[in-house]
Design a protein around this motif. Structure first.
Motif, PDB file in Angstrom:
ATOM      1  N   GLU A 136      -3.394   7.549   4.153  1.00  0.00           N
ATOM      2  CA  GLU A 136      -3.054   6.880   2.999  1.00  0.00           C
ATOM      3  C   GLU A 136      -3.202   5.255   3.794  1.00  0.00           C
ATOM      4  O   GLU A 136      -2.344   5.092   4.707  1.00  0.00           O
ATOM      5  N   GLY A 137      -3.780   4.327   3.160  1.00  0.00           N
ATOM      6  CA  GLY A 137      -3.648   2.940   3.285  1.00  0.00           C
ATOM      7  C   GLY A 137      -3.001   2.122   2.292  1.00  0.00           C
ATOM      8  O   GLY A 137      -2.449   2.572   1.296  1.00  0.00           O
ATOM      9  N   PHE A 138      -3.403   0.968   2.309  1.00  0.00           N
ATOM     10  CA  PHE A 138      -2.690  -0.157   1.340  1.00  0.00           C
ATOM     11  C   PHE A 138      -2.883   0.386  -0.099  1.00  0.00           C
ATOM     12  O   PHE A 138      -3.836   0.839  -0.671  1.00  0.00           O
ATOM     13  N   GLY A 139      -1.927   0.413  -0.737  1.00  0.00           N
ATOM     14  CA  GLY A 139      -1.656   0.908  -2.329  1.00  0.00           C
ATOM     15  C   GLY A 139      -2.092   2.398  -2.302  1.00  0.00           C
ATOM     16  O   GLY A 139      -2.260   2.544  -3.695  1.00  0.00           O
ATOM     17  N   GLY A 140      -1.929   3.115  -1.388  1.00  0.00           N
ATOM     18  CA  GLY A 140      -2.030   4.514  -1.517  1.00  0.00           C
ATOM     19  C   GLY A 140      -3.471   4.951  -1.544  1.00  0.00           C
ATOM     20  O   GLY A 140      -3.961   5.901  -1.888  1.00  0.00           O
ATOM     21  N   ARG A 141      -4.575   3.882  -1.053  1.00  0.00           N
ATOM     22  CA  ARG A 141      -5.763   4.270  -0.864  1.00  0.00           C
ATOM     23  C   ARG A 141      -5.988   5.368   0.113  1.00  0.00           C
ATOM     24  O   ARG A 141      -5.394   5.228   1.228  1.00  0.00           O
ATOM     25  N   ARG A 142      -6.958   6.294  -0.151  1.00  0.00           N
ATOM     26  CA  ARG A 142      -7.163   7.295   0.790  1.00  0.00           C
ATOM     27  C   ARG A 142      -8.295   7.241   1.720  1.00  0.00           C
ATOM     28  O   ARG A 142      -9.302   6.772   1.271  1.00  0.00           O
ATOM     29  N   TYR A 143      -8.391   7.960   3.056  1.00  0.00           N
ATOM     30  CA  TYR A 143      -9.416   7.857   3.689  1.00  0.00           C
ATOM     31  C   TYR A 143      -9.884   9.073   4.374  1.00  0.00           C
ATOM     32  O   TYR A 143      -8.691   9.947   4.994  1.00  0.00           O
TER      33      TYR A 143
END
Lengths: 319, 319
Positions: free
Chosen positions: A231-238
């Protein structure tokens, strides 16, 4: 020999300046140096191998590959010594060492991936180390100099292809691609702490396509091997779309769902580097054969067993 | 609308062929399409926004960004609508949406990263999604067409820079870099299962330098956050040198040991994407503030607390 000039360099850093006028005794006692030595520019001519060593470009006087499995390969000399070599300018198909009759380009026995030079190039591929490429004079390449040696710059090892060569023996061939952006042609320019230079070395390229995006979306970016979501910034997934039978030559795997997995970067790296294997029953094993979990699949997604077998055979046949 | 043609496409795949002659009603009901639609080539001219939509290039008629946080942004139109925009041809500094007086390039309030278009571009950056770029006619860019709209091809969002713009308000600026290799200019060419096309999209570039190699060697390729080592063929190890204060504009972090960590790809990705934060005491927290372990350090290696603070402030100020 190795003078420390910058406070925050710490242990293990090789100072390019110390490579000028290099002797055999010096380099035997030092850590391997990667990158273009200062004072050397792309296109620079050298009279002979002794001069190449003196400038810190290629240290061995005989061997075409400078490197070991543990450290990686820092430099090669391309001189048409093997009949299976091909030079396309921006990329080179380079045959590893071994199995050759002395003084002849003919293979008389198998090459192995364990020969130090070959093992070094494979380490450079896996770790994304830049390899200096120098061309010697030989007639079958339009990119070779008419005489002596010419430094061609930094390349990355992008493919590893153990196969049967033209003479009927196993060869270990590598593809090296020129690093597109190289440091400016300034003699003596410091490259140590220059982010612009640092950015020239690209170690990992992730191919992403409509199908790769679909497989990631199917699993909501959770790794099929371990369930991890990054999980990255603001809950963005990778996550990464991993091709099991690789795209590109010599594999020619397809960019379709049944050749793709949704993996976290760690498992993708391991799969691509021959450290993770997929069994026919979709359980996973590590390079030593120990079971390390299994892949989970959603409805409507399968991995074609042939693709898993291709990956398995490719890496197993390399050893 | 969405006809399935290939057996192994599975759920979620958008068929480019279905995008021809697109209407508003159609695209509202479909999944977002990434990449260059078939029949469209780089350099192609369009009379107006209606024609751009019809070809599947840019679907909204007003908004400059087509995208949402959940799906990412698939397309932007660059038309000099913001005073802080800069067009360098192969890369573009693109100001996000919001805070503008209608019909004027002047900012009258702050932009936020939560506005759907801005949030979409950030998702595209984190997930490596390709963004279609179309230039409208405007005089401050030498790359803009004299009239109408011109499709410029696929770009990747490579930087995200929330800052104060020329008018004194917060703006959310993105850098987009053109994907170097693009599909051939063949009308209607299928790109779905073509590895050559798939390889055009590069999502992650790892910078590796002498200092990065030194930090990896110091930790013997074990992640400072979790201790993981990624092993590949023959026991070769892989790790990444992670710059805490990023290299490149606008950060200008240094490529030196006290700005570097040895991390596994998973932790590196999380750190770079604003999902992992380093506290002053070198413990780690996730994006919600929960402690998730701590960094381990070897003798002779420190992370400069200023670099950790820069990373912290950058992502915290973005929210």
């Amino acid at each position: 020999m190795c003078v420390r000039e910058h406070k925050d360099d710490g242990p293990g850093i090789q100072h390019p300046a110390s490579l000028a006028k290099f002797t055999r005794k010096d380099w035997k006692s030092m850590a391997r140096f990667f990158g273009t030595p200062p004072g050397v520019h792309v296109g620079q001519q050298f009279v002979d191998r002794l001069e190449l060593r003196g400038a810190g470009v290629h240290l061995p006087l005989q061997a075409g590959i400078s490197g070991t499995k543990a450290e990686g390969a820092d430099s090669i000399v391309v001189s048409g010594g093997y009949g299976d070599d091909r030079d396309f300018g921006d990329y080179i198909l380079y045959t590893g060492v071994g199995g050759k009759k002395a003084g002849s380009p003919q293979q008389i026995s198998d090459q192995t991936v364990d020969a130090p030079g070959n093992a070094g190039l494979l380490t450079s591929m896996i770790q994304g180390l830049p390899v200096r490429v120098t061309r010697g004079a030989y007639k079958s390449s339009p990119f070779a100099p008419p005489a002596g040696y010419r430094y061609a710059g930094l390349f990355l090892v992008t493919e590893f292809n153990p196969r049967v060569g033209a003479d009927g023996f196993h060869i270990v061939q590598f593809r090296l691609d020129r690093v597109p952006e190289q440091e400016p042609y300034e003699a003596g320019a410091s490259t140590e702490a220059d982010p612009a230079f640092a950015s020239t070395v690209v170690a990992r390229r992730i191919r992403d396509s409509a199908v790769a995006r679909a497989v990631k979306s199917t699993y909501d970016f959770a790794c099929q091997a371990c369930g991890t979501t990054i999980e990255g910034f603001g809950g963005r997934r990778y996550a990464e779309g991993a091709h099991v039978k690789p795209l590109g030559r010599p594999h020619l795997g397809a960019d379709v769902l049944n050749n793709l997995l949704c993996l976290c970067p760690n498992h993708h790296t391991q799969l691509d580097n021959g450290g993770l294997f997929i069994r026919p029953d979709m359980t996973l094993e590590d390079r030593l054969g120990a079971e390390v979990g299994g892949l989970t699949f959603k409805k409507n997604h399968v991995l074609l067993p042939d693709n898993a077998r291709y990956h398995w055979d490719f890496w197993k046949s390399a050893s």
